[in-house]
Design an enzyme around this catalytic site. Structure first.
Site, PDB file in Angstrom:
ATOM      1  N   SER A 135       4.313  15.162  -5.443  1.00 38.48           N
ATOM      2  CA  SER A 135       4.969  13.971  -4.905  1.00 38.48           C
ATOM      3  C   SER A 135       5.806  13.398  -6.035  1.00 38.48           C
ATOM      4  CB  SER A 135       3.901  12.971  -4.457  1.00 38.48           C
ATOM      5  OG  SER A 135       4.497  11.750  -4.092  1.00 38.48           O
ATOM      6  N   LYS A 161       7.716  16.919  -2.476  1.00 37.20           N
ATOM      7  CA  LYS A 161       7.813  15.718  -1.626  1.00 37.20           C
ATOM      8  C   LYS A 161       8.567  14.649  -2.395  1.00 37.20           C
ATOM      9  CE  LYS A 161       4.344  12.178  -0.718  1.00 37.20           C
ATOM     10  NZ  LYS A 161       2.937  11.956  -0.289  1.00 37.20           N
ATOM     11  N   LYS A 163       9.750  10.754  -2.690  1.00 35.03           N
ATOM     12  CA  LYS A 163       9.615   9.381  -2.233  1.00 35.03           C
ATOM     13  C   LYS A 163      11.017   8.901  -1.849  1.00 35.03           C
ATOM     14  CE  LYS A 163       5.236   8.504  -2.778  1.00 35.03           C
ATOM     15  NZ  LYS A 163       4.391   8.125  -1.631  1.00 35.03           N
ATOM     16  N   ASP A 188       8.585  10.942   1.842  1.00 39.22           N
ATOM     17  CA  ASP A 188       7.562   9.934   2.140  1.00 39.22           C
ATOM     18  C   ASP A 188       8.187   8.558   1.955  1.00 39.22           C
ATOM     19  OD1 ASP A 188       5.348   8.341   2.433  1.00 39.22           O
ATOM     20  OD2 ASP A 188       4.153   9.305   0.861  1.00 39.22           O
ATOM     21  N   GLU A 213       7.034  11.529   6.048  1.00 39.31           N
ATOM     22  CA  GLU A 213       5.726  10.854   5.996  1.00 39.31           C
ATOM     23  C   GLU A 213       5.868   9.343   6.167  1.00 39.31           C
ATOM     24  OE1 GLU A 213       3.572  12.341   2.619  1.00 39.31           O
ATOM     25  OE2 GLU A 213       2.139  10.694   2.629  1.00 39.31           O
ATOM     26  N   ASP A 238       0.227   8.840   7.320  1.00 37.73           N
ATOM     27  CA  ASP A 238      -0.625   8.585   6.144  1.00 37.73           C
ATOM     28  C   ASP A 238      -1.305   7.215   6.329  1.00 37.73           C
ATOM     29  OD1 ASP A 238      -1.694   7.975   3.633  1.00 37.73           O
ATOM     30  OD2 ASP A 238       0.126   8.302   2.483  1.00 37.73           O
ATOM     31  N   LYS A 262      -6.444  11.199   3.201  1.00 37.54           N
ATOM     32  CA  LYS A 262      -6.840  10.681   1.887  1.00 37.54           C
ATOM     33  C   LYS A 262      -8.252  10.166   2.037  1.00 37.54           C
ATOM     34  CE  LYS A 262      -2.319   9.264   0.217  1.00 37.54           C
ATOM     35  NZ  LYS A 262      -1.350   8.146   0.195  1.00 37.54           N
ATOM     36  N   GLY A 290      -2.784  12.250  -2.285  1.00 34.38           N
ATOM     37  CA  GLY A 290      -3.254  11.813  -3.595  1.00 34.38           C
ATOM     38  C   GLY A 290      -2.952  10.344  -3.791  1.00 34.38           C
TER      39      GLY A 290
HETATM   40  O1  OSB Z   1       1.883   7.553  -0.018  1.00 32.43           O
HETATM   41  O2  OSB Z   1       1.098   9.409  -0.664  1.00 32.43           O
HETATM   42  C1  OSB Z   1       1.384   8.234  -0.907  1.00 32.43           C
HETATM   43  C2  OSB Z   1       0.703   7.470  -4.602  1.00 32.43           C
HETATM   44  C3  OSB Z   1       0.212   6.179  -4.509  1.00 32.43           C
HETATM   45  C4  OSB Z   1       0.158   5.572  -3.289  1.00 32.43           C
HETATM   46  C5  OSB Z   1       0.586   6.251  -2.140  1.00 32.43           C
HETATM   47  C6  OSB Z   1       1.045   7.546  -2.213  1.00 32.43           C
HETATM   48  C7  OSB Z   1       1.145   8.148  -3.479  1.00 32.43           C
HETATM   49  C8  OSB Z   1       1.692   9.480  -3.679  1.00 32.43           C
HETATM   50  C9  OSB Z   1       1.302  10.189  -4.943  1.00 32.43           C
HETATM   51  O3  OSB Z   1       2.497  10.006  -2.946  1.00 32.43           O
HETATM   52  C10 OSB Z   1       0.375  11.310  -4.710  1.00 32.43           C
HETATM   53  C11 OSB Z   1      -0.178  11.792  -6.026  1.00 32.43           C
HETATM   54  O4  OSB Z   1       0.529  12.529  -6.700  1.00 32.43           O
HETATM   55  O5  OSB Z   1      -1.329  11.428  -6.374  1.00 32.43           O
HETATM   56 MG    MG Z   2       2.124   8.791   1.702  1.00 35.28          MG
END
Ligand code: OSB
Ligand code: MG
Length: 371
Positions: A135, A161, A163, A188, A213, A238, A262, A290
């Site tokens: 991510s 992925k 953001k 995402d 996402e 999510d 998660k 994550g």
């Molecule tokens: O939306 O998946 C998410 C990190 C913090 C809060 C929300 C998210 C995320 C990530 C990072 O996308 C995932 C990771 O690398 O741990």
């Molecule tokens: Mg997410």
């Protein structure tokens, strides 16, 4: 099992690189860790709540309060036979799923050690290796993002992925696709859009994203169904999936076609496994999300990802992407094929660096049975 003590502590750990999402920038983490002591063994759990209530309504401080005042006392007062007993024990407390998950997962971690079983096996895992994606946060410039992606592809990661948010979306996807037409690519939004943006989001279909996402509100899956009818790309849910009933309802409504699971968001391994099973019975793929975890949460995510319906690469990646130095030994590493080997030794499969954890602890408390 006879639980003798529960230690809770907060550690502070700077991230190796700032992580930017549509809801803000994280440069370091305040993390609540729980340790459950029973008959000479320690089970560990990590609470994934952030410092601020931006991803979810929980924070490290609400989790501390709930663990101390409501959840740990219940665990110390009752006998539990396994992690699977925790949801019933905690059911009177509404919400606070990330706080509950830290304790429940520590009980599973402990139980795996007691039974001399790998945690993955205890959870019902079947995979020897898990498939990993990354991510990637919002960067200072598109060129910087391309450099970061190139590095992660070179490292072997199987899915990228991105953001995204209004202003960091179409142009970015277009640049990335022009350079890498065939990689598995997803985005995402962490709830950065509304239904008024449906036509805009529909234009992303040309980028052949694996999924989009949580584009809409964190607590919605009704309007996600309308958006899903208006676009071709699969929506992945999510934030809005809290439990197995949400998963069943959202999939029935057609709110999305993929789920991110998660373990903290849904309240622990029991509920995560139940959601996995609901999705599997409906032919819906899941992957493990994550939350910028240390090695404790990461090792738990690896064990969970070994269940059979985790068929898409997850957001579980190498320790060094997050920390100069993790708090477990060995650190989590990823192969050149973008996989992590699921430990086959009893327990979580990684030792705690106790001295280091002690040094980065900023507050701690011990609660004892019968006290
Ligand atoms: O939306 O998946 C998410 C990190 C913090 C809060 C929300 C998210 C995320 C990530 C990072 O996308 C995932 C990771 O690398 O741990
Ligand atoms: Mg997410």
């Amino acid at each position: 099992m006879k639980i003798e003590a529960i230690h809770i502590r907060e550690i502070n750990l700077p991230l190796a690189h700032p992580f930017e999402t549509s809801f803000g920038v994280t440069t370091g983490r305040r993390i609540l860790l729980v340790e459950i002591v029973s008959e000479g063994l320690s089970g560990w759990g990590e609470c994934v709540a952030g410092e601020h209530p931006y991803f979810s309504d929980e924070t490290v401080d609400t989790a501390w309060l709930m663990t101390e005042s409501e959840l740990a006392p219940r665990l110390l007062a009752e006998q539990v036979a396994s992690g699977g007993d925790c949801p019933t024990l905690f059911a009177q407390v509404r919400g606070h799923r990330m706080a509950k998950a830290a304790l429940e997962n520590a009980v599973w971690d402990l139980d795996a050690q007691r039974q001399d079983l790998p945690l993955a096996k205890l959870l019902g895992g079947t995979r020897e290796v898990i498939n990993c994606g990354v991510s990637i946060g919002i960067q200072s410039s598109p060129n910087k993002l391309l450099d970061v992606i190139a590095k992660e592809i070179d490292a072997g990661y199987q899915r990228i992925k991105l953001k995204c948010k209004p202003g960091w979306d179409t142009e970015i996807f277009s640049r990335v696709r022009a350079r890498w037409p065939h990689i598995l690519l997803s985005c995402d939004a962490n709830s950065a859009y509304s239904l008024d943006d449906a036509d805009h989001i529909a234009t992303w279909d040309e980028f052949k994203l694996l999924m989009i996402e949580q584009p809409l509100w964190y607590d919605d899956f009704f309007f996600h169904a309308e958006l899903q009818r208006r676009i071709q790309t699969d929506i992945c849910l999510d934030e809005c999936i809290r439990n197995r009933r949400d998963a069943a309802a959202a999939l029935e409504l057609g709110s999305g076609r993929i789920l991110n699971i998660k373990v903290g968001r849904v309240g622990g391994f029991s509920e995560a496994i139940a959601i996995h099973d609901v999705a599997q019975s409906l032919g819906i793929a899941v992957w493990c999300g994550g939350m910028l975890e240390t090695g404790i949460g990461r090792s738990h995510n690896i064990a969970l990802s070994s269940l059979p319906n985790f068929t898409l690469p997850g957001d579980v990646s190498a320790s060094k992407r997050y920390w100069e130095q993790d708090i477990i030994e060995p650190e989590v590493t990823v192969s050149a094929e973008g996989t992590i080997t699921v430990p086959t030794v009893p327990g979580r499969g990684f030792a705690m660096q106790l001295d280091r954890i002690e040094r980065i602890t900023v507050r701690s408390q011990t609660m004892k049975a019968g006290a």
